[in-house]
Each structure stands twice: as C-alpha cells, then as structure tokens.
Design an enzyme around this catalytic site. Structure first.
Site, PDB file in Angstrom:
ATOM      1  N   LEU A 275       0.830  -1.207   0.000  1.00  0.00           N
ATOM      2  CA  LEU A 275       0.000   0.000   0.000  1.00  0.00           C
ATOM      3  C   LEU A 275       0.866   1.260   0.000  1.00  0.00           C
ATOM      4  CD1 LEU A 275      -2.787  -1.019   2.539  1.00  0.00           C
ATOM      5  CD2 LEU A 275      -2.616  -1.499   0.085  1.00  0.00           C
TER       6      LEU A 275
ATOM      7  N   GLY B 134       1.004  -5.225   1.430  1.00  0.00           N
ATOM      8  CA  GLY B 134       0.007  -5.354   0.369  1.00  0.00           C
ATOM      9  C   GLY B 134       0.531  -6.069  -0.866  1.00  0.00           C
TER      10      GLY B 134
ATOM     11  N   ASN C 267       4.310  -7.621   6.821  1.00  0.00           N
ATOM     12  CA  ASN C 267       5.140  -7.000   7.856  1.00  0.00           C
ATOM     13  C   ASN C 267       4.504  -5.777   8.500  1.00  0.00           C
ATOM     14  OD1 ASN C 267       5.389  -5.644   5.390  1.00  0.00           O
ATOM     15  ND2 ASN C 267       7.286  -4.661   6.060  1.00  0.00           N
ATOM     16  N   GLU C 268       3.180  -5.671   8.402  1.00  0.00           N
ATOM     17  CA  GLU C 268       2.491  -4.496   8.932  1.00  0.00           C
ATOM     18  C   GLU C 268       2.876  -4.171  10.370  1.00  0.00           C
ATOM     19  OE1 GLU C 268       1.204  -6.582   6.867  1.00  0.00           O
ATOM     20  OE2 GLU C 268       0.005  -5.530   5.381  1.00  0.00           O
TER      21      GLU C 268
END
Lengths: 247, 247, 247
Positions: free
Chosen positions: A54, A99, A123-124
């Site tokens: 994202l 994303g 890996n957010e």
C-alpha cells in the site's frame, strides 16, 4: 493462448496507490469479462521489487473521504483477485512486503525468484499497524494458523528460501527461468475444464470472501479511525522519512 | 481380537455402486452395533485398486429418483464412516481416486502400499465435476486448506510418495507388510480406553458431520440438478467411453 | 528489561492444583497490569518436569462445589494466558503432559530442551478422560487439525524431537542454553511496537477465546458431571495409585 500477463510498472517500487489500484481493477475486470482470457500471470517490470504494498502517501495527511476511497479500492483489488474465475499465477521477481504479499497470496500459485535478497511477508506490525482481518484470513488459508500467527505478530519478511519452507510461495526458480516456469504452471492449471475448476476455487474461498463483503463498510470505518489517529500519522510520517533517507 | 477386516471385492475396480454402498452401510452398521467389535480395517481384494470411487453408471441416463437414492447412499456411507465410533484404518493396496479417496480420508489412519504406480486424490475436477463440500471439508481436515485448494482445483492424483509428503496418507509400507502393519496400528489405537477415544474423535469431527446433516436434502437437490445437466451427462458418457476403450 | 520470569516451583511435579492456579492467575494479572512489564518467560524450578498438568487430587472424592471452583480456575488460567497482551515464551525444561502442555501451547513461542526423555502432549485420552474443546482449539491452532486429531485420540506424549517435527514446540536447545535462548527470542518479539503486536495477537486468538467465554458455565457443568461419574472416579484413583507406586 488465453493467458494475459499483467506487468506492474509503477516505479520506483510499484506501490499500491489509488491510481495503481484503480487501473489494476479495471484491467482485471476487462480480462475477467473477456471469455478468450482464461489466466493471468502477475509480475513486475521494476527490478528487485514485485510490489512494495500500500502506498503510504495515500494514508498520510489526507481527508476522511480520501481514506475511504483508498480503502475501498484496496478491498476491491482483493475481492476481484481472490475471487477471480481465471487462473492467477504470481511470478514474484522481487521483494513483496505487506500489500504486495497480499497480492501474491491471493493468486492460485506463487513462484518466486530464488534470490535470498528478495523477501515476502505481511510485515504491517513492524510499521506499528495491524493487517486487516481479510489479509489475515488469506494468509491463514495459505500457511495455516500457527505460521500466520507468528509471522503476523513479528511482522516477518521472509527471504525466498524461508518463504518456500513456510509455504508462502509454492516454488523457487532462477530469475531467467521465471516466465517460462510461470507459463508451464499456467498450462498445467488450464488443462482442467474451466467450469469445474472455477466452482472448486469458489468453494474454497467463498467463506473468506463473504466475510469481507458482509463487513465492508465497517472495515472502511475501522481503517479511517485507525489511520486518523495522531500516533499512527506520526509513525507513518517517520517511516516515510526513513524511506526517503534510504534512497 | 475385536478387529474386523472389510475387504472390497467388487471387480473390476470396486466402484461405489448403489449396491456396493448399501452393502457397505449394512455391514458397517452391524459392526458398529456389535460391542465385541472395536475396530475395522478396510482393504481391497481386487489387485491394484483400492476403490475407483463413485460408479459413474449410477449417474448416467437414470431417473431423478435414482440420482436421489444414489446420492443419499453416498452421504450415508460417509456419515457412518467419518462418524464411526470404531477405530478405522484404511490399508490402501491400490489406486484410490475420487470417492475411493474420500473413503480412505474418512478413516482414522491411512497406510498405503509404497508402489509409486498407485495414486490417490480427489480428482473430480479432471472429470469436469466438483467435489461436494463435505468431501472438501474432510480433505481440509486431513491436509489443510492450501494443499486441499491446490489439489482439488487441479484434480490431482498423487502417487504414493507424494501422497505421503502432502499428508493424504500417514505412512507407506511394502505390499507384503501391509496387513501386518495395519494390525499393528490398530492395536496401538485400541490400547486407548474406547470411551475417551470416541468422545475425542467426535469432538474433532462433529462440526463437519453436522454440516452435511443440516444440508443433506439441499445437497441431494444440488447433485440431482448438477448431474441432470446435458453438458455433465455428455462428459460423463465420454469418460465412460474412454474407460471402456482403455480395457 | 521489561521481562519477567515465572518459575514454577511446586514439587514434586508442578501439578496445577487450585492453589497453584490461583497464585498463577494473581501473578500473571499483576504483571499484565504493570505497564513496565512487556513479556513473561515461563519455566520450571523442578528438575525434569515443566508441569505435570491438572492436579488429579483436586478431581477425586471432592464436592461439586470444589469441582466447580477448580474448573473455573483452570479456565481462568487459560483465558488470561492465551489472551495475554504480553509476549509469552515457554522455556520447557522438562516433561509437560496434559494441562502442562496446554500451558505451553497457550504461549506465543515454545522452546524445549532437546532431551528426548522429556515429552509433551495432550495425553488425556490415556487416562480415560477427554480434553475440553478449548484445549483442542488451542492445539489445532498450533499443530493443525490432522496432527491434533491423531495426537488427541492416541493421547500421545511426544518426545522432544517429535514435538518439534509435529510443531508442538518451535525449537529445541541444549538445557544450558535454554534461558539465554528464551531471552533472545523475547528480545526479538519485544522489538515490535506493543500496540500493533497485541492487536494482531488478539485478532488471531479472539474466536477461540470467545468460544469458551460464551460456554463457560456449560463447560463447568460438563466437567462436574463427567468427573462425578463413578467410572471416572475409579480410573482417576487407579491412576493416582499407579503414580504413588512409581515413586
């Protein structure tokens, strides 16, 4: 041959910006409605990066309306791709965090270049944010609950060999063999009668797709209230600064 | 010893015909109600074939009533076997596609002859048909979501070594050791107190069993309307022609 | 460092008695509410045993009220531990059957001493009892449905190397390296921002936690009526006799 290739070409890192997502969805829908097209291979035209996920600039200092529009586009990308009737193969020729990883996980099959410098993962958590439940559902469907739980909590980016071992990707190949291999895998999947394959795919994925459809507006509101927090804005700005310095 | 062996002997390929299924259910129910019997080993008396799965002649050119009766018998076979209180061991001494694979998957433990010419899998998609949701649920419970999704979409038949690697079977043995091994596994499972083992088994399988019970009539109607389609009838007839020529 | 170590010291075998559970819950809650504490390592001060699981003397010849109080304490231990906001690491330095295994399974990460004489598993079925559904749910989330089904039905205790292979533990280390390794793992998990990690953990575990919360009283009643059966009382008494003779 009934096979399209969608090559991501949005330098420097194929971020999933609102423009990228809109174009992605329009292109995918066209292919979906084209009865001559039975399969799509996704790959990158940008060296070393499949997709960086994202686009953080879409989440920073924008209006509530913008956040809503952006998030709806992210959802739409996933709903169309995970629910596609076509055979979808990700030819992952570079790193693929967040994303970008979701995009690969939503395909039917994942082939990754065997370069250990390329990594993939949701890996957010590393960025201080939480992967949405439908990222998680897609991940669990691919790697199982335990691997997903550990990997999501640690925000792990898995180098290609580890990604194979944990089941994030189905196989590794040398970079020069990637397109050939993707075409061979596609041919194998297209050997099946479309109708039975499509109904089978839908049976496997429907529960998870329906869950987002049922909670779509709520999920948008969650995203807006999360991303609007000053603490989150601050950590996203810091992350962007860090990325700029890296260049 | 409290252990029965049910040997499938319906040449040429142990198809699950209406007669086979009816006899299977009657025999299994008798054993179930016989308190002296605590376990059953399923194996084949036909060389090279465990069971070839549902008998296609039962699905071709028959009446709606016949389709309903046949499908109810297939459901009944699974409900009884997957829900059995006895220890059930599949001694897979030959190939086991489609319904034959379901039969093995519904047991507590699967031992397969290590002959790479023998294969097992839910290959329905190859025939242009879709495995019912409860075939899928049983498969997912054994191999997990990812392996099931790929294998069902490709209609894969896995040679014995691959079947072991993917978890479709629990171990491979030489053909001459199969019965001995099955007896040893059975003894290990029967060493547990029946009541605790049965309640544990039921706890693991109840959700999936209940799902078919709740949707049983709907599932029969789905089968009838699917199998009554001219396109399906045509592809089943073609498949039968192919099988006849093979002989 | 923000890391606490909880060392079980209830000789001879760290049974989960009502006293042990009560103290465990009070200690864990204190740490949970202490903002300076971000992680807990669980290990044993008793040689060769991590925890032997539920204290059988609490289930034998006691009143209904006692059974209810005991079972509520077992539930509370799990609800607090599985739902903890802290990073939880089990440093399994000895055998860990039944409730001891549950304790380890409820942590975020499990390191076990590589001694093949140490074993771990939900072996309830060996004792003629059935693991509660939330033991099962926790187990399935760690090892998947198939491994859980087989292991629970057989009441298996897995020696350390097998426990690793089946995914019951995440890694094995030499006994003298255990605390160092646990600290290193903890540091890796604490490198993540707390808030994102906690929300991610909750997302992964909420469905299973909610299920016990929704059925808590029913689960207590089930336990009482099960444990009050004369047949169960008899087999528990026999088991206790056997344990005494072993000493």
């Amino acid at each position: 041959t009934g096979v399209a290739t969608m090559k991501f070409k949005s330098p420097p890192v194929n971020s999933l910006s609102l423009d990228f997502l809109t174009e992605f969805c329009i292109s995918l829908e066209k292919l979906e409605n084209n009865r001559a097209c039975r399969g799509v291979i996704f790959t990158s035209a940008v060296p070393k990066i499949f997709s960086s996920g994202l686009d953080i600039t879409e989440m920073c200092g924008k209006s509530t309306e913008h956040y809503a529009e952006f998030w709806r586009a992210v959802q739409e990308m996933w709903l169309q791709l995970y629910g596609s009737n076509m055979v979808t193969v990700a030819a992952v020729n570079g790193s693929s965090p967040a994303g970008g990883c979701l995009l690969a996980l939503s395909c039917d099959y994942r082939i990754m270049v065997e370069n250990p410098k390329f990594s993939i993962g949701l890996n957010e958590a590393q960025l201080g944010i939480v992967a949405p439940f439908w990222f998680k559902d897609t991940f669990v469907n691919v790697v199982g609950h335990r691997v997903a739980e550990r990997s999501l909590q640690l925000g792990s980016l898995h180098a290609a060999p580890e990604a194979l071992r944990f089941g994030l990707v189905d196989e590794l190949v040398a970079e020069e063999k990637l397109q050939e291999k993707a075409a061979a895998v596609m041919a194998q999947w297209l050997a099946l009668p479309d109708h039975a394959r499509q109904l089978t795919k839908s049976m496997m994925r429907k529960a998870v797709l329906d869950r987002l459809v049922a909670h779509r507006e709520e999920d948008i509101q969650n995203f807006i209230s999360f991303v609007s927090k000053e603490s989150i804005q601050k950590s996203l700005r810091m992350y962007m600064e860090m990325l700029k310095k890296k260049k």
